[in-house]
Design a protein around this motif. Sequence first.
Motif, PDB file in Angstrom:
ATOM      1  N   HIS A  59     -29.050  26.000  11.443  1.00  0.00           N
ATOM      2  CA  HIS A  59     -29.238  25.786  12.928  1.00  0.00           C
ATOM      3  C   HIS A  59     -29.695  24.005  14.003  1.00  0.00           C
ATOM      4  CE1 HIS A  59     -27.298  27.899  16.169  1.00  0.00           C
ATOM      5  NE2 HIS A  59     -28.533  27.709  17.317  1.00  0.00           N
ATOM      6  N   TRP A  60     -30.945  24.040  12.958  1.00  0.00           N
ATOM      7  CA  TRP A  60     -31.465  22.422  13.323  1.00  0.00           C
ATOM      8  C   TRP A  60     -30.758  21.515  13.227  1.00  0.00           C
ATOM      9  CZ3 TRP A  60     -35.031  22.555  17.137  1.00  0.00           C
ATOM     10  CH2 TRP A  60     -35.586  21.485  16.692  1.00  0.00           C
ATOM     11  N   THR A  61     -28.853  21.705  12.430  1.00  0.00           N
ATOM     12  CA  THR A  61     -28.166  20.667  12.568  1.00  0.00           C
ATOM     13  C   THR A  61     -27.788  19.043  12.921  1.00  0.00           C
ATOM     14  OG1 THR A  61     -25.852  20.106  11.268  1.00  0.00           O
ATOM     15  CG2 THR A  61     -26.602  20.900  13.469  1.00  0.00           C
ATOM     16  N   CYS A  62     -28.880  19.780  14.874  1.00  0.00           N
ATOM     17  CA  CYS A  62     -28.350  18.289  15.351  1.00  0.00           C
ATOM     18  C   CYS A  62     -29.139  16.815  15.337  1.00  0.00           C
ATOM     19  CB  CYS A  62     -28.377  18.296  16.996  1.00  0.00           C
ATOM     20  SG  CYS A  62     -29.536  19.363  17.228  1.00  0.00           S
ATOM     21  N   ALA A  63     -30.757  17.292  14.562  1.00  0.00           N
ATOM     22  CA  ALA A  63     -31.702  16.859  14.334  1.00  0.00           C
ATOM     23  C   ALA A  63     -32.157  17.147  12.794  1.00  0.00           C
ATOM     24  CB  ALA A  63     -32.869  17.505  14.957  1.00  0.00           C
ATOM     25  N   GLU A  64     -31.411  17.899  12.135  1.00  0.00           N
ATOM     26  CA  GLU A  64     -32.263  17.258  10.717  1.00  0.00           C
ATOM     27  C   GLU A  64     -31.753  16.364   9.542  1.00  0.00           C
ATOM     28  OE1 GLU A  64     -29.449  20.384   7.705  1.00  0.00           O
ATOM     29  OE2 GLU A  64     -30.028  21.555   9.402  1.00  0.00           O
ATOM     30  N   THR A  76     -35.002  25.551  11.485  1.00  0.00           N
ATOM     31  CA  THR A  76     -35.267  24.581  10.095  1.00  0.00           C
ATOM     32  C   THR A  76     -35.235  25.141   8.874  1.00  0.00           C
ATOM     33  OG1 THR A  76     -37.679  25.428  10.303  1.00  0.00           O
ATOM     34  CG2 THR A  76     -35.999  23.690  12.273  1.00  0.00           C
ATOM     35  N   ASN A  77     -34.716  26.307   8.850  1.00  0.00           N
ATOM     36  CA  ASN A  77     -34.472  27.042   7.332  1.00  0.00           C
ATOM     37  C   ASN A  77     -34.255  26.407   6.194  1.00  0.00           C
ATOM     38  OD1 ASN A  77     -32.130  27.663   8.574  1.00  0.00           O
ATOM     39  ND2 ASN A  77     -31.853  28.524   6.351  1.00  0.00           N
ATOM     40  N   THR A  78     -33.293  25.003   6.182  1.00  0.00           N
ATOM     41  CA  THR A  78     -33.350  23.874   4.845  1.00  0.00           C
ATOM     42  C   THR A  78     -35.022  22.710   5.034  1.00  0.00           C
ATOM     43  OG1 THR A  78     -32.093  23.021   7.127  1.00  0.00           O
ATOM     44  CG2 THR A  78     -31.070  24.122   5.276  1.00  0.00           C
ATOM     45  N   LEU A  79     -35.471  23.009   6.403  1.00  0.00           N
ATOM     46  CA  LEU A  79     -36.525  21.814   6.231  1.00  0.00           C
ATOM     47  C   LEU A  79     -37.401  22.499   5.096  1.00  0.00           C
ATOM     48  CD1 LEU A  79     -36.017  20.365   9.762  1.00  0.00           C
ATOM     49  CD2 LEU A  79     -34.777  19.816   8.273  1.00  0.00           C
ATOM     50  N   ASP A  80     -38.174  21.184   4.725  1.00  0.00           N
ATOM     51  CA  ASP A  80     -39.497  21.309   3.994  1.00  0.00           C
ATOM     52  C   ASP A  80     -40.305  21.871   5.063  1.00  0.00           C
ATOM     53  OD1 ASP A  80     -40.832  19.252   4.980  1.00  0.00           O
ATOM     54  OD2 ASP A  80     -39.997  17.900   4.142  1.00  0.00           O
ATOM     55  N   ASP A  81     -41.933  22.461   5.148  1.00  0.00           N
ATOM     56  CA  ASP A  81     -42.212  22.861   5.810  1.00  0.00           C
ATOM     57  C   ASP A  81     -43.658  22.329   6.536  1.00  0.00           C
ATOM     58  OD1 ASP A  81     -41.528  25.646   5.061  1.00  0.00           O
ATOM     59  OD2 ASP A  81     -43.786  25.485   3.552  1.00  0.00           O
ATOM     60  N   ALA A  82     -43.677  21.072   5.900  1.00  0.00           N
ATOM     61  CA  ALA A  82     -44.246  19.901   6.745  1.00  0.00           C
ATOM     62  C   ALA A  82     -43.158  19.061   7.970  1.00  0.00           C
ATOM     63  CB  ALA A  82     -44.335  19.049   6.490  1.00  0.00           C
ATOM     64  N   SER A  83     -42.273  19.228   7.746  1.00  0.00           N
ATOM     65  CA  SER A  83     -40.574  18.891   8.861  1.00  0.00           C
ATOM     66  C   SER A  83     -40.524  20.150   9.812  1.00  0.00           C
ATOM     67  CB  SER A  83     -39.331  18.825   7.971  1.00  0.00           C
ATOM     68  OG  SER A  83     -40.082  17.631   7.183  1.00  0.00           O
ATOM     69  N   ALA A  84     -40.828  21.411   9.627  1.00  0.00           N
ATOM     70  CA  ALA A  84     -40.067  22.359  10.308  1.00  0.00           C
ATOM     71  C   ALA A  84     -41.431  22.665  10.760  1.00  0.00           C
ATOM     72  CB  ALA A  84     -40.136  23.330   9.443  1.00  0.00           C
ATOM     73  N   GLN A  85     -42.488  22.446  10.618  1.00  0.00           N
ATOM     74  CA  GLN A  85     -44.304  22.449  11.572  1.00  0.00           C
ATOM     75  C   GLN A  85     -43.721  21.305  12.795  1.00  0.00           C
ATOM     76  OE1 GLN A  85     -46.393  24.767  11.576  1.00  0.00           O
ATOM     77  NE2 GLN A  85     -46.460  24.265  13.432  1.00  0.00           N
ATOM     78  N   ALA A  86     -43.223  20.035  11.919  1.00  0.00           N
ATOM     79  CA  ALA A  86     -43.522  19.025  13.132  1.00  0.00           C
ATOM     80  C   ALA A  86     -42.248  19.250  13.847  1.00  0.00           C
ATOM     81  CB  ALA A  86     -42.740  17.708  12.321  1.00  0.00           C
ATOM     82  N   ALA A  87     -40.903  19.982  13.676  1.00  0.00           N
ATOM     83  CA  ALA A  87     -39.874  20.016  14.693  1.00  0.00           C
ATOM     84  C   ALA A  87     -40.467  21.227  15.572  1.00  0.00           C
ATOM     85  CB  ALA A  87     -38.275  20.541  14.052  1.00  0.00           C
TER      86      ALA A  87
END
Length: 148
Positions: A112-117, A20-31
Amino acid sequence: MSNRHKAAGFTAKQFHYAFTNTLDDASAQAAYDRYAIAAPGSWVWKYGVFANWTPGHQETWVNYKRDERAPLLFIAGGADHIMPPAVNQSNARKYRKSAAVTDYYEFPGRSHWTCAEPGWEAVADYALDWAVARTSDRTPTALPHQPN
Protein backbone atom coordinates in the motif's frame (compact mmCIF):
# COMPACT_ATOMS: atom_id res chain seq x y z
CA MET A 1 -13.11 1.59 25.64
CA SER A 2 -13.51 3.02 22.16
CA ASN A 3 -11.55 5.80 20.54
CA ARG A 4 -14.68 7.38 19.09
CA HIS A 5 -13.90 10.72 20.75
CA LYS A 6 -10.11 10.47 20.50
CA ALA A 7 -7.46 10.29 17.84
CA ALA A 8 -6.79 6.72 16.73
CA GLY A 9 -3.53 5.61 15.20
CA PHE A 10 -1.55 2.56 14.26
CA THR A 11 1.30 1.16 16.31
CA ALA A 12 4.60 0.75 14.44
CA LYS A 13 3.88 -2.98 14.09
CA GLN A 14 0.36 -2.35 12.73
CA PHE A 15 1.67 0.31 10.34
CA HIS A 16 4.31 -2.11 9.04
CA TYR A 17 1.70 -4.79 8.39
CA ALA A 18 -0.86 -2.43 6.87
CA PHE A 19 1.27 -0.08 4.78
CA THR A 20 4.94 -1.01 4.55
CA ASN A 21 4.82 -4.82 4.59
CA THR A 22 7.24 -5.10 1.65
CA LEU A 23 9.90 -2.98 3.40
CA ASP A 24 12.53 -4.25 5.83
CA ASP A 25 11.99 -3.46 9.51
CA ALA A 26 14.33 -0.46 9.59
CA SER A 27 12.77 1.16 6.49
CA ALA A 28 9.27 0.49 7.80
CA GLN A 29 10.15 2.08 11.15
CA ALA A 30 11.61 5.13 9.40
CA ALA A 31 8.40 5.51 7.35
CA TYR A 32 6.30 5.17 10.51
CA ASP A 33 8.39 7.74 12.38
CA ARG A 34 8.16 10.22 9.51
CA TYR A 35 4.60 9.75 8.21
CA ALA A 36 2.28 8.01 10.68
CA ILE A 37 -0.35 10.26 12.20
CA ALA A 38 -3.47 9.50 14.17
CA ALA A 39 -6.87 10.14 12.61
CA PRO A 40 -10.13 11.05 14.32
CA GLY A 41 -11.52 7.91 15.91
CA SER A 42 -15.01 9.05 14.93
CA TRP A 43 -14.12 8.25 11.29
CA VAL A 44 -13.63 4.60 12.19
CA TRP A 45 -17.10 4.51 13.70
CA LYS A 46 -18.91 6.62 11.10
CA TYR A 47 -17.29 5.30 7.91
CA GLY A 48 -16.38 1.84 9.13
CA VAL A 49 -18.31 0.21 11.92
CA PHE A 50 -21.71 1.84 11.33
CA ALA A 51 -21.52 2.74 7.63
CA ASN A 52 -23.60 -0.23 6.50
CA TRP A 53 -26.34 0.47 9.07
CA THR A 54 -26.77 4.17 8.32
CA PRO A 55 -29.82 4.65 6.10
CA GLY A 56 -29.76 6.78 2.97
CA HIS A 57 -26.93 8.14 0.87
CA GLN A 58 -23.95 9.28 2.91
CA GLU A 59 -21.26 11.71 1.79
CA THR A 60 -19.14 8.70 0.84
CA TRP A 61 -21.80 7.35 -1.57
CA VAL A 62 -20.61 6.85 -5.14
CA ASN A 63 -22.63 6.84 -8.35
CA TYR A 64 -20.77 4.10 -10.26
CA LYS A 65 -22.91 4.60 -13.37
CA ARG A 66 -21.97 8.25 -13.93
CA ASP A 67 -20.86 8.56 -17.56
CA GLU A 68 -19.64 12.16 -17.29
CA ARG A 69 -16.50 11.71 -15.27
CA ALA A 70 -12.77 11.74 -15.91
CA PRO A 71 -10.97 8.53 -16.86
CA LEU A 72 -10.18 6.43 -13.80
CA LEU A 73 -7.16 4.21 -13.23
CA PHE A 74 -7.04 1.75 -10.36
CA ILE A 75 -3.46 0.97 -9.38
CA ALA A 76 -3.09 -2.10 -7.21
CA GLY A 77 -0.14 -3.42 -5.28
CA GLY A 78 0.05 -7.20 -5.50
CA ALA A 79 1.13 -7.39 -1.83
CA ASP A 80 -1.20 -4.65 -0.49
CA HIS A 81 -2.74 -5.68 2.83
CA ILE A 82 -5.18 -2.74 3.13
CA MET A 83 -6.52 -2.75 -0.42
CA PRO A 84 -5.74 -6.20 -1.83
CA PRO A 85 -5.87 -6.67 -5.60
CA ALA A 86 -9.21 -8.51 -5.36
CA VAL A 87 -10.81 -5.48 -3.68
CA ASN A 88 -9.30 -3.10 -6.24
CA GLN A 89 -10.56 -5.33 -9.07
CA SER A 90 -14.02 -5.41 -7.53
CA ASN A 91 -14.08 -1.61 -7.29
CA ALA A 92 -12.93 -1.27 -10.90
CA ARG A 93 -15.75 -3.60 -12.03
CA LYS A 94 -18.30 -1.39 -10.24
CA TYR A 95 -17.03 1.72 -12.03
CA ARG A 96 -17.21 -0.06 -15.39
CA LYS A 97 -21.00 0.27 -15.20
CA SER A 98 -20.39 3.73 -16.64
CA ALA A 99 -19.39 4.55 -20.21
CA ALA A 100 -16.38 6.49 -18.89
CA VAL A 101 -12.92 4.94 -19.15
CA THR A 102 -12.00 2.74 -16.20
CA ASP A 103 -8.78 0.75 -16.15
CA TYR A 104 -6.98 -1.46 -13.67
CA TYR A 105 -3.29 -2.21 -13.39
CA GLU A 106 -1.52 -4.31 -10.79
CA PHE A 107 2.10 -3.98 -9.77
CA PRO A 108 3.15 -7.38 -8.42
CA GLY A 109 4.91 -7.41 -5.06
CA ARG A 110 4.06 -3.84 -4.14
CA SER A 111 2.47 -2.76 -0.87
CA HIS A 112 0.00 0.00 0.00
CA TRP A 113 3.08 2.20 0.46
CA THR A 114 3.77 2.00 -3.26
CA CYS A 115 4.02 5.79 -3.65
CA ALA A 116 7.08 5.94 -1.39
CA GLU A 117 8.71 2.52 -1.52
CA PRO A 118 11.70 1.81 -3.77
CA GLY A 119 10.67 1.68 -7.42
CA TRP A 120 7.84 4.20 -7.00
CA GLU A 121 9.06 5.93 -10.15
CA ALA A 122 7.83 3.04 -12.33
CA VAL A 123 4.36 3.39 -10.82
CA ALA A 124 4.37 7.15 -11.35
CA ASP A 125 5.59 6.75 -14.94
CA TYR A 126 2.84 4.23 -15.67
CA ALA A 127 0.16 6.49 -14.21
CA LEU A 128 1.44 9.49 -16.15
CA ASP A 129 1.65 7.56 -19.43
CA TRP A 130 -1.86 6.23 -18.81
CA ALA A 131 -3.24 9.72 -18.11
CA VAL A 132 -1.61 11.24 -21.16
CA ALA A 133 -2.87 8.41 -23.36
CA ARG A 134 -6.42 8.76 -22.03
CA THR A 135 -6.57 12.52 -22.41
CA SER A 136 -5.04 12.96 -25.84
CA ASP A 137 -6.03 12.00 -29.36
CA ARG A 138 -3.23 9.50 -29.73
CA THR A 139 -3.80 5.78 -29.36
CA PRO A 140 -1.98 4.28 -26.38
CA THR A 141 0.81 1.99 -27.48
CA ALA A 142 3.11 1.73 -24.47
CA LEU A 143 0.56 0.51 -21.95
CA PRO A 144 0.62 -3.22 -21.30
CA HIS A 145 -2.77 -4.88 -21.12
CA GLN A 146 -3.65 -6.73 -17.95
CA PRO A 147 -6.69 -9.00 -17.78
CA ASN A 148 -9.16 -8.52 -14.97
